[in-house]
Design an enzyme around this catalytic site. Structure first.
Site, PDB file in Angstrom:
ATOM      1  N   ASP A 121       1.034  -1.245   0.113  1.00  0.00           N
ATOM      2  CA  ASP A 121       0.013  -0.120  -0.266  1.00  0.00           C
ATOM      3  C   ASP A 121       0.739   1.326   0.124  1.00  0.00           C
ATOM      4  OD1 ASP A 121      -2.589  -0.781  -0.213  1.00  0.00           O
ATOM      5  OD2 ASP A 121      -2.721  -1.370   1.890  1.00  0.00           O
ATOM      6  N   ASP A 180      -7.288  -3.712  -4.757  1.00  0.00           N
ATOM      7  CA  ASP A 180      -6.758  -2.365  -4.136  1.00  0.00           C
ATOM      8  C   ASP A 180      -5.494  -2.003  -4.881  1.00  0.00           C
ATOM      9  OD1 ASP A 180      -8.198  -4.391  -2.728  1.00  0.00           O
ATOM     10  OD2 ASP A 180      -8.280  -3.071  -1.148  1.00  0.00           O
TER      11      ASP A 180
HETATM   12  N1  GLY Z   1      -7.468  -1.440   0.884  1.00  0.00           N
HETATM   13  C1  GLY Z   1      -8.138  -0.717   0.551  1.00  0.00           C
HETATM   14  C2  GLY Z   1      -9.533  -0.718   1.053  1.00  0.00           C
HETATM   15  O1  GLY Z   1      -9.990  -1.197   1.846  1.00  0.00           O
HETATM   16  O2  GLY Z   1     -10.329  -0.239   0.257  1.00  0.00           O
END
Ligand code: GLY
Length: 557
Positions: A121, A180
């Site tokens: 991330d 994601d």
């Molecule tokens: N990890 C990104 C979301 O929860 O949207």
């Protein structure tokens, strides 16, 4: 697509004549609605900056009206970049130094994440914070941190499968990929163009192609997770983590894919990305309820709206509408985004009553885990502000009788040699109007701050300022309500610019051949402000103003 079509599209938007979404005609999201939403945002963000201790980052609203916080050094948390990102967006919109100070103050503690290889991330953490910081300040410190963070993200690339793996925290998965991660690819793509390794671009594109192959279903819906065998690359599992079921489409995961393919297209111009972005978008638009804010999972029987999905998709569609060549499709995406912004800025979603510390109500973090259900989410707020920025930058801009009212900020990163393109429509047969570009640090109170001036002269022709006077290399007359496509090549280090104008019929004409910047203008090393100034006797419109480096460097949206 030609600039003329873009301009006509914009004009239709203004007149409300254009295409409709399945859910109905475009609503009235406009400058006034944008400005009211920004007022709410400024109030909320000021309060958050006062109440949250430095080193902690707001994530989601709590029932008692406070924020749930995540520390700067939390390695797996993915949301720390959004609050500084919101501060940068407000600074960009206002150019008030206090917002820049706040944004810098909240950005720098995230430096601690730059060597973090335990998470996929890093794009979420660094692009809204350090990415915007570099774009708006040009301070090389931010670029250096971004490059190191990109190196950390690249360390998670698996060349056998061609993905950035995620989610080390889940012992049940082997080599997992989630939807994601599409959002994190921007860090690699940006870094590969700004001093990082060229191979980072290939990693990002490979990951996006693998997402297209394995996460996007044939009908354009999406899985959330795919798990691979690290040794053979075989798929072990396809399904969901945050969604309703393995065969459903988790709404926010789908938003990340819409946004992600659009963003990867921005950097790569790979037609497969544009096609993919449209495929997943068309599926999503076909599943929307009347108010355009989706259920948290498009297939779940449990009703719970997720405004964060709507905000991310609205922002993505404002960008995607720039790229699609078909004028009708372009209008569908643009109008869909405006309908989403209209819903989000209505009292149903915009928290004007301050019941929450966040801007948008009714978002969902992780419903199956019972976490963050019907709350404000910092990332929903961020993408809402980003969408407003995109709206303000790409709609129809009317000239104004006053300099302040007619001035828009473009950012301080537009340095070097830049290309500006836009359509201009005179609204009177003769008028006295000027389209001026000035440095980001100029205080625009008169025409003399414009280094570059394109004029719609009282004589009914275009001309441009050459050092000390208006002049034209070739005569280009203008007429009311016709659309002229303008291309400006600005060589900031040399202090010179050229202008080409394409009338509605006929070829492009060179209007200004390497004219000198206005000799009395302040030092101009960026195209930081655009002013559209006219007299009360007649206005003009500018549509689709874009700036991009010429050539290379960071691409324009
Ligand atoms: N990890 C990104 C979301 O929860 O949207």
């Amino acid at each position: 697509m030609s600039g003329g079509v873009k301009a006509r599209h914009g004009v239709y938007l203004l007149l409300g004549l254009c295409c409709t979404l399945a859910a109905g005609p475009v609503q009235a999201f406009d400058e006034e609605a944008a400005s009211s939403a920004l007022q709410v945002a400024r109030r909320k963000l000021t309060r958050t900056a006062e109440e949250v201790p430095l080193g902690q980052y707001p994530k989601s609203s709590e029932p008692d009206g406070t924020w749930l916080l995540v520390p700067a050094d939390n390695r797996v948390g993915w949301t720390q970049g959004f609050f500084p990102g919101e501060l940068w967006l407000i600074y960009d919109q206002s150019r008030e130094p206090d917002w820049r100070t706040l944004a810098e103050t909240w950005t720098r503690p995230l430096e601690v994440q730059q060597y973090n290889t335990e998470t996929h991330d890093l794009g979420f953490k660094f692009m809204p914070s350090y990415g915007l910081a570099y774009e708006l300040t040009n301070d090389d410190y931010y670029r250096q941190v971004l490059l190191r963070a990109a190196g950390s993200l690249a360390s998670r690339y698996n060349p056998r499968v061609g993905i950035i793996s995620c989610c080390d925290w889940n012992p049940d998965w082997h080599l997992p990929m989630v939807s994601d991660t599409m959002m994190n690819l921007e860090l690699l793509l940006w870094a590969s163009r700004n001093g990082g390794q060229p191979g980072w671009r290939d990693m990002a594109l490979n990951h996006a192609l693998r997402t297209l192959a394995d996460i996007v279903r044939p009908d354009g819906s999406t899985y959330h997770v795919v798990d691979y065998d690290p040794d053979t690359g075989a798929q072990l599992f396809r399904g969901t983590f945050q969604g309703y079921s393995d065969t459903s489409t988790w709404a926010r995961g789908h938003a990340w894919v819409i946004y992600g393919f659009t963003m990867v297209y921005r950097y790569t111009r790979d037609p497969r990305m544009l096609e993919a972005a449209q495929r997943v978008t068309d599926y999503y638009l076909g599943r929307l309820p009347e108010d355009t804010v989706p259920n948290w999972d498009l297939d779940a029987p449990i009703p719970q709206k997720d405004s964060s999905t709507a905000a991310a998709v609205a922002s993505a569609l404002l960008e995607l509408s720039n790229y699609v060549p078909d004028a009708d499709k372009k209008a569908v995406y643009w109008n869909a985004a405006l309908r989403m912004l209209d819903a989000l800025s209505s009292p149903a979603y915009l928290d004007t009553e301050d019941t929450s510390p966040g801007i948008l109500l009714h978002a969902v973090g992780h419903l199956p885990a019972g976490q963050e259900v019907d709350v404000s989410l910092i990332y929903g707020d961020y993408y809402f502000l980003e969408a407003i920025r995109r709206f303000q930058r790409s709609g129809i801009w009317s000239s104004q009788p006053g300099f302040a009212a007619g001035t828009r900020t473009l950012g301080s990163g537009n340095t070097g040699v830049q290309v500006a393109e836009f359509d201009v429509m005179p609204r009177a047969q003769t008028l006295d109007g000027v389209i001026g570009h000035a440095d980001s640090s100029a205080r625009v109170t008169s025409r003399s701050e414009f280094a570059l001036s394109l004029r719609l002269s009282p004589a009914g022709v275009f001309d441009a300022y050459d050092g000390t006077r208006y002049a034209a290399t070739n005569a280009v007359p203008y007429e009311a309500n016709a659309i002229y496509h303008v291309r400006i090549l600005a060589d900031l280090p040399a202090g010179r610019y050229s202008v080409w104008i394409k009338p509605p019929s006929g070829p492009e004409v060179l209007l200004a051949d390497r004219f000198a910047f206005r000799s009395s203008a302040p030092v101009t090393d960026d195209l930081g402000q655009l002013t559209l100034k006219s007299t009360a006797a007649g206005e003009f419109w500018v549509v689709g103003h874009t700036l991009r480096p010429a050539p290379g460097a960071r691409p324009a949206e």
